[in-house]
Design a protein around this motif. Sequence first.
Motif, mmCIF file in Angstrom:
data_model
loop_
_atom_site.group_PDB
_atom_site.id
_atom_site.type_symbol
_atom_site.label_atom_id
_atom_site.label_comp_id
_atom_site.label_asym_id
_atom_site.label_seq_id
_atom_site.Cartn_x
_atom_site.Cartn_y
_atom_site.Cartn_z
ATOM 1 N N TYR A 153 14.690 14.145 51.158
ATOM 2 C CA TYR A 153 15.064 15.302 51.971
ATOM 3 C C TYR A 153 16.279 16.019 51.386
ATOM 4 O O TYR A 153 16.338 17.249 51.373
ATOM 5 C CB TYR A 153 15.323 14.891 53.418
ATOM 6 C CG TYR A 153 14.058 14.501 54.151
ATOM 7 C CD1 TYR A 153 13.036 15.422 54.354
ATOM 8 C CD2 TYR A 153 13.870 13.208 54.627
ATOM 9 C CE1 TYR A 153 11.869 15.083 55.024
ATOM 10 C CE2 TYR A 153 12.702 12.854 55.297
ATOM 11 C CZ TYR A 153 11.712 13.788 55.488
ATOM 12 O OH TYR A 153 10.565 13.439 56.139
ATOM 13 N N SER A 154 17.243 15.262 50.856
ATOM 14 C CA SER A 154 18.450 15.896 50.306
ATOM 15 C C SER A 154 18.158 16.641 49.004
ATOM 16 O O SER A 154 18.900 17.551 48.632
ATOM 17 C CB SER A 154 19.554 14.867 50.088
ATOM 18 O OG SER A 154 19.242 14.021 49.001
ATOM 19 N N LYS A 155 17.069 16.279 48.319
ATOM 20 C CA LYS A 155 16.707 16.942 47.068
ATOM 21 C C LYS A 155 15.740 18.101 47.298
ATOM 22 O O LYS A 155 15.213 18.665 46.356
ATOM 23 C CB LYS A 155 16.077 15.946 46.088
ATOM 24 C CG LYS A 155 16.946 14.751 45.749
ATOM 25 C CD LYS A 155 18.030 15.073 44.774
ATOM 26 C CE LYS A 155 18.783 13.902 44.188
ATOM 27 N NZ LYS A 155 19.154 12.773 44.963
ATOM 28 N N GLY A 156 15.456 18.419 48.560
ATOM 29 C CA GLY A 156 14.665 19.614 48.832
ATOM 30 C C GLY A 156 13.280 19.388 49.397
ATOM 31 O O GLY A 156 12.520 20.335 49.568
ATOM 32 N N GLY A 157 12.936 18.142 49.697
ATOM 33 C CA GLY A 157 11.624 17.879 50.280
ATOM 34 C C GLY A 157 11.533 18.351 51.719
ATOM 35 O O GLY A 157 12.502 18.264 52.469
ATOM 36 N N ASP A 158 10.367 18.863 52.088
ATOM 37 C CA ASP A 158 10.127 19.273 53.475
ATOM 38 C C ASP A 158 9.525 18.134 54.284
ATOM 39 O O ASP A 158 9.612 18.122 55.507
ATOM 40 C CB ASP A 158 9.170 20.472 53.508
ATOM 41 C CG ASP A 158 9.793 21.697 52.877
ATOM 42 O OD1 ASP A 158 10.753 22.237 53.456
ATOM 43 O OD2 ASP A 158 9.331 22.109 51.796
ATOM 44 N N ASP A 159 8.898 17.187 53.600
ATOM 45 C CA ASP A 159 8.288 16.042 54.264
ATOM 46 C C ASP A 159 8.201 14.909 53.253
ATOM 47 O O ASP A 159 8.391 15.119 52.050
ATOM 48 C CB ASP A 159 6.893 16.407 54.802
ATOM 49 C CG ASP A 159 6.479 15.545 55.990
ATOM 50 O OD1 ASP A 159 7.076 14.469 56.204
ATOM 51 O OD2 ASP A 159 5.547 15.955 56.696
ATOM 52 N N ASP A 198 11.206 13.300 36.976
ATOM 53 C CA ASP A 198 10.803 12.617 38.208
ATOM 54 C C ASP A 198 10.737 13.606 39.374
ATOM 55 O O ASP A 198 11.174 14.756 39.264
ATOM 56 C CB ASP A 198 11.702 11.410 38.514
ATOM 57 C CG ASP A 198 13.101 11.763 39.022
ATOM 58 O OD1 ASP A 198 13.306 12.860 39.584
ATOM 59 O OD2 ASP A 198 14.003 10.922 38.873
ATOM 60 N N GLY A 199 10.169 13.160 40.478
ATOM 61 C CA GLY A 199 9.935 14.051 41.612
ATOM 62 C C GLY A 199 11.191 14.637 42.219
ATOM 63 O O GLY A 199 11.212 15.798 42.633
ATOM 64 N N PHE A 200 12.259 13.837 42.288
ATOM 65 C CA PHE A 200 13.506 14.355 42.866
ATOM 66 C C PHE A 200 14.092 15.462 41.996
ATOM 67 O O PHE A 200 14.529 16.498 42.495
ATOM 68 C CB PHE A 200 14.524 13.229 43.063
ATOM 69 C CG PHE A 200 14.156 12.242 44.147
ATOM 70 C CD1 PHE A 200 13.321 12.584 45.205
ATOM 71 C CD2 PHE A 200 14.648 10.951 44.118
ATOM 72 C CE1 PHE A 200 12.986 11.678 46.203
ATOM 73 C CE2 PHE A 200 14.330 10.031 45.103
ATOM 74 C CZ PHE A 200 13.497 10.403 46.152
ATOM 75 N N GLU A 201 14.089 15.280 40.685
ATOM 76 C CA GLU A 201 14.581 16.314 39.776
ATOM 77 C C GLU A 201 13.666 17.542 39.822
ATOM 78 O O GLU A 201 14.128 18.678 39.831
ATOM 79 C CB GLU A 201 14.682 15.764 38.346
ATOM 80 C CG GLU A 201 15.241 16.753 37.351
ATOM 81 C CD GLU A 201 16.675 17.175 37.618
ATOM 82 O OE1 GLU A 201 17.055 18.259 37.140
ATOM 83 O OE2 GLU A 201 17.424 16.452 38.305
ATOM 84 N N PHE A 202 12.352 17.297 39.874
ATOM 85 C CA PHE A 202 11.360 18.369 39.986
ATOM 86 C C PHE A 202 11.680 19.236 41.208
ATOM 87 O O PHE A 202 11.726 20.460 41.126
ATOM 88 C CB PHE A 202 9.970 17.742 40.125
ATOM 89 C CG PHE A 202 8.829 18.718 40.177
ATOM 90 C CD1 PHE A 202 7.984 18.873 39.086
ATOM 91 C CD2 PHE A 202 8.557 19.470 41.322
ATOM 92 C CE1 PHE A 202 6.908 19.755 39.128
ATOM 93 C CE2 PHE A 202 7.494 20.340 41.382
ATOM 94 C CZ PHE A 202 6.666 20.495 40.280
#
Length: 123
Positions: free
Chosen positions: A96-102, A61-65
């Motif tokens: 955001y906590s998993k590394g997303g910038d936006d 999934d995107g958060f793990e990615f």
Amino acid sequence: MATEKILIVDDEKSIVLAVESILSTKGYTVEKAYNGKEGLEIAKTFKPDLILLDVMMPFVDGFEFSKLVRSDEDLQDTKIIFITAKGEINDKKDGYSKGGDDYIVKPFSTEQLLSRIEFLLGK
């Protein structure tokens, strides 16, 4: 014209094709993947400047990615924009906590997407 490289990772083919068309018209070099596993493999060789990433996908999934990208020395500085139907405040906090910038919630406008991309890429 833009020369930045953008990877689109989303299991909804219609979204991928629409976003690819928008970005290609603006001069971006675009690669696409339809699940997280494929996206990670492409990211390692394509080395994108920015990844447009769905959250709910098969295999990874995107958060793990995002966590895996952030832990990869060659990819850790890549900008990540989550594009997802998950629009609750806790979903955004997770992103955001998993590394997303936006974080952009579907449906979105072309103008919104392009302005966020341009901002993150310093345009």
